[in-house]
Design a protein around this motif. Structure first.
Motif, PDB file in Angstrom:
ATOM      1  N   THR A   9     -68.634 -44.659 -14.097  1.00  0.00           N
ATOM      2  CA  THR A   9     -67.463 -45.500 -13.828  1.00  0.00           C
ATOM      3  C   THR A   9     -66.291 -44.622 -13.402  1.00  0.00           C
ATOM      4  O   THR A   9     -66.263 -43.425 -13.675  1.00  0.00           O
ATOM      5  N   HIS A  10     -65.332 -45.228 -12.716  1.00  0.00           N
ATOM      6  CA  HIS A  10     -64.096 -44.514 -12.356  1.00  0.00           C
ATOM      7  C   HIS A  10     -63.158 -44.593 -13.553  1.00  0.00           C
ATOM      8  O   HIS A  10     -62.772 -45.699 -13.958  1.00  0.00           O
ATOM      9  N   LEU A  11     -62.802 -43.454 -14.106  1.00  0.00           N
ATOM     10  CA  LEU A  11     -62.024 -43.459 -15.348  1.00  0.00           C
ATOM     11  C   LEU A  11     -60.707 -42.704 -15.173  1.00  0.00           C
ATOM     12  O   LEU A  11     -60.703 -41.535 -14.802  1.00  0.00           O
ATOM     13  N   ALA A  64     -65.873 -40.695 -13.332  1.00  0.00           N
ATOM     14  CA  ALA A  64     -65.377 -40.120 -12.087  1.00  0.00           C
ATOM     15  C   ALA A  64     -63.871 -39.914 -12.191  1.00  0.00           C
ATOM     16  O   ALA A  64     -63.161 -40.756 -12.740  1.00  0.00           O
ATOM     17  N   HIS A  65     -63.418 -38.775 -11.752  1.00  0.00           N
ATOM     18  CA  HIS A  65     -62.001 -38.399 -11.607  1.00  0.00           C
ATOM     19  C   HIS A  65     -61.369 -37.867 -12.900  1.00  0.00           C
ATOM     20  O   HIS A  65     -61.128 -36.681 -13.030  1.00  0.00           O
ATOM     21  N   GLY A  66     -61.004 -38.751 -13.819  1.00  0.00           N
ATOM     22  CA  GLY A  66     -60.392 -38.277 -15.057  1.00  0.00           C
ATOM     23  C   GLY A  66     -59.089 -37.524 -14.851  1.00  0.00           C
ATOM     24  O   GLY A  66     -58.756 -36.620 -15.620  1.00  0.00           O
ATOM     25  N   THR A 111     -67.375 -35.074  -3.832  1.00  0.00           N
ATOM     26  CA  THR A 111     -66.479 -35.188  -2.673  1.00  0.00           C
ATOM     27  C   THR A 111     -65.693 -36.490  -2.690  1.00  0.00           C
ATOM     28  O   THR A 111     -64.652 -36.584  -2.056  1.00  0.00           O
ATOM     29  N   ASP A 112     -66.224 -37.509  -3.395  1.00  0.00           N
ATOM     30  CA  ASP A 112     -65.776 -38.887  -3.227  1.00  0.00           C
ATOM     31  C   ASP A 112     -66.113 -39.352  -1.806  1.00  0.00           C
ATOM     32  O   ASP A 112     -66.961 -38.751  -1.150  1.00  0.00           O
ATOM     33  N   ALA A 113     -65.452 -40.390  -1.347  1.00  0.00           N
ATOM     34  CA  ALA A 113     -65.897 -41.076  -0.130  1.00  0.00           C
ATOM     35  C   ALA A 113     -65.229 -40.533   1.133  1.00  0.00           C
ATOM     36  O   ALA A 113     -64.190 -39.880   1.072  1.00  0.00           O
ATOM     37  N   ALA A 115     -71.609 -34.979  -7.134  1.00  0.00           N
ATOM     38  CA  ALA A 115     -71.675 -35.847  -8.316  1.00  0.00           C
ATOM     39  C   ALA A 115     -70.981 -37.193  -8.135  1.00  0.00           C
ATOM     40  O   ALA A 115     -71.051 -38.038  -9.032  1.00  0.00           O
ATOM     41  N   HIS A 116     -70.313 -37.387  -6.978  1.00  0.00           N
ATOM     42  CA  HIS A 116     -69.623 -38.676  -6.808  1.00  0.00           C
ATOM     43  C   HIS A 116     -69.321 -38.925  -5.334  1.00  0.00           C
ATOM     44  O   HIS A 116     -68.501 -38.223  -4.733  1.00  0.00           O
ATOM     45  N   THR A 117     -69.995 -39.906  -4.787  1.00  0.00           N
ATOM     46  CA  THR A 117     -69.657 -40.327  -3.428  1.00  0.00           C
ATOM     47  C   THR A 117     -69.966 -41.813  -3.288  1.00  0.00           C
ATOM     48  O   THR A 117     -70.429 -42.458  -4.241  1.00  0.00           O
ATOM     49  N   HIS A 118     -69.655 -42.343  -2.121  1.00  0.00           N
ATOM     50  CA  HIS A 118     -69.847 -43.773  -1.863  1.00  0.00           C
ATOM     51  C   HIS A 118     -70.461 -43.936  -0.479  1.00  0.00           C
ATOM     52  O   HIS A 118     -69.754 -43.856   0.537  1.00  0.00           O
ATOM     53  N   GLY A 119     -71.768 -44.189  -0.459  1.00  0.00           N
ATOM     54  CA  GLY A 119     -72.459 -44.269   0.818  1.00  0.00           C
ATOM     55  C   GLY A 119     -71.977 -45.394   1.716  1.00  0.00           C
ATOM     56  O   GLY A 119     -72.063 -45.297   2.942  1.00  0.00           O
TER      57      GLY A 119
HETATM   58 ZN   LIG Z   1     -65.266 -43.231  -6.327  1.00  0.00          ZN
END
Ligand SMILES: [Zn+2]
Length: 504
Positions: free
Chosen positions: A246-248, A283-285, A334-336, A69-73
């Motif tokens: 968004t990263h929150l 993302a995150h919270g 996973t995130d980046a 649900a959240h990564t950065h290619g």
């Molecule tokens: Zn991120």
């Protein structure tokens, strides 16, 4: 039969396997696929249409493809470049780590991630790609083409902002000596209206098949976007019916800075701006309090929980159980590779469970293995806006991972869901199917020449490093100041009960 050349219109009967559907172990059942869609799940030996191709799944445990649900290619060419990095150091390092100029750099970086995810049982992701200062149609098309070529589903959202880290964190710019203020000035971003128009053009001209790759809108961090910009992003997402991400409340620095800037929590602030709704993903919270969670839950929003990154960057341990209790759609990411440092969703499952346990000694407060698996399949699918992936059930896409029941991690198979969530590390993955088509077969990725990818990635990395020495020197000069300023800001004690996570 040769399934790699299988005609997707021909029915495909997957026989003899054990099947996990999201959080339920179904035991020995057969699966019938047609046109890339699961059309039946039934008892072993159920009748199949004439002419159906047969896949022998004996000694295989099948589970729905995991959804990241959240990564950065864009980060993949910069994998593991920082060791003791906080979030703020990572953001400050971006200009020398991932300053891509060519579409090939973007394509190769995205390809590395897609290849890794597929080989590790993940068949769809939400990719917040970066193209600063402005998103480009060519760049996003290159990233979309990379996912399509590798053969996995993706939502691609170029990250956008109109303020730099130095402008976003109250007092940070003033903490820099004049020569460093001058050095970071060129990083400033275009007016938000220009960014929105670029993003509108990308959404307007999107012609890809949305069953595999679709766009979304990502104002990267609320503190880095003026309110008018956040509202314009919301309107764009509504106008084009795409997700918004968004990263929150990721770091405590952000949480404290949010209260200083807005006089209320980041979540309360963006709720007032009208951002929260079912297509919204936070993302995150990590630094959400009970009120924030209730707001997100009441609006049907999702949180992409990235436990490995949260620990790696020193951000803390998010309260996944609190999120579920508040009615938030929990998703897992996973995130980046710059802050995890892999895209292994099995590891993300393990950390999601273990991080919940680490919050305290009462097991009644811990997330369960079925809850984690459900979050990484159905929950993440909903966060991506793909409502027909994440299950092995009729009507869902045939995105299926085949694990080897003779792999040590699954011997003996005592508790399939718990073993998958807490024990699996990806070494049991034999085959991966996306939309009824095998993209990993006998542990080999069929769509990418990995040695050629490795060779080109190394060349591109060397070229990027050679042209970014000034940015690296600027980072080296700024980093000690960030390492003083940010931890001091995060030690702010007001609202300590609110922020510590131990009380509402
Ligand atoms: Zn991120």
């Amino acid at each position: 039969m040769n399934e790699e050349s299988h005609d997707p219109r021909r029915p495909l009967a997957i026989q003899g396997g054990l099947v996990l559907d999201a959080s339920d172990f179904l035991g020995g059942v057969d699966v019938l696929v047609q046109d890339g869609i699961i059309v039946a799940v039934g008892a072993r030996g159920m009748p199949v249409p004439d002419g159906a191709a047969v896949v022998d799944a004996s000694r295989r445990l099948l589970h729905p493809g995991l959804v990241n649900a959240h990564t950065h290619g864009h980060a993949n060419l910069a994998r593991s470049m920082g060791d003791r990095f906080t979030l703020e150091l990572l953001l400050a390092a971006a200009p020398h780590m991932s300053p891509y100029v060519s579409v090939e750099e973007k394509r190769v970086s995205a390809t590395i991630g897609a290849a890794e995810m597929l080989l590790k049982g993940c068949t769809a992701c939400y990719d917040l790609f970066v193209e600063f200062p402005l998103p480009t149609e060519d760049g996003i098309a290159a990233v979309a083409a990379a996912y399509a070529q590798v053969g996995m589903r993706a939502v691609i959202a170029p990250m956008m902002a109109d303020m730099t880290l130095y402008e976003a964190i109250p007092g940070l710019m003033e903490a820099l000596p004049p020569h460093l203020q001058t050095a970071v000035a060129p990083l400033s971003l275009p007016p938000w209206q220009e960014t929105i128009e670029r993003m509108r053009a990308i959404l307007h001209s999107w012609h890809g098949d949305r069953t595999m790759v679709r766009p979304a809108v990502a104002p990267t961090i609320p503190l880095h976007c003026r309110d008018e910009f956040m509202v314009a992003c919301r309107d764009l997402a509504v106008e084009y019916d795409v997700g918004i991400h968004t990263h929150l409340a990721e770091s405590k620095v952000q949480a404290v800075a949010g209260v200083r800037r807005y006089g209320r929590s980041l979540t309360a602030h963006i709720e007032q701006l009208g951002l929260l709704e079912p297509r919204f993903v936070a993302a995150h919270g990590v630094w959400l309090d009970g009120d924030d969670m209730r707001l997100l839950g009441a609006h049907g929003a999702s949180v992409a929980h990235n436990p490995a990154s949260n620990m790696r960057l020193g951000n803390g341990v998010a309260d996944a159980m609190g999120m579920l209790a508040a009615g938030i759609n929990l998703a897992i990411g996973t995130d980046a590779t710059t802050c995890n440092d892999n895209l292994n969703m099995y590891q993300a499952l393990h950390f999601a469970a273990a991080a919940s346990h680490a919050r305290g000694p009462d097991p009644a407060q811990w997330i369960t293995a079925p809850q984690v698996l459900s979050a990484a399949t159905v929950g993440s699918a909903r966060a991506l806006g793909f409502d027909r992936i994440g299950r092995i059930a009729p009507g869902y896409a045939a995105d299926i991972v085949f694990l080897d029941l003779d792999a040590p991690t699954l011997i003996p198979l005592n508790a399939p869901v718990t073993q998958l969530v807490l024990g699996e590390d990806g070494t049991s993955v034999v085959d991966v199917m996306v939309g009824g088509r095998f993209v990993v077969r006998q542990r080999r990725l069929l769509t990418v020449d990995l040695p050629a990818l490795a060779s080109r990635a190394a060349e591109l990395r060397a070229e990027i490093d050679a042209r970014c020495t000034d940015s690296l020197h600027r980072f080296d000069a700024v980093a000690p100041i960030l390492c003083d300023f940010c931890p001091a800001l995060a030690r702010t004690e007001w609202h300590i009960n609110r922020w510590c996570g131990c009380s509402d």
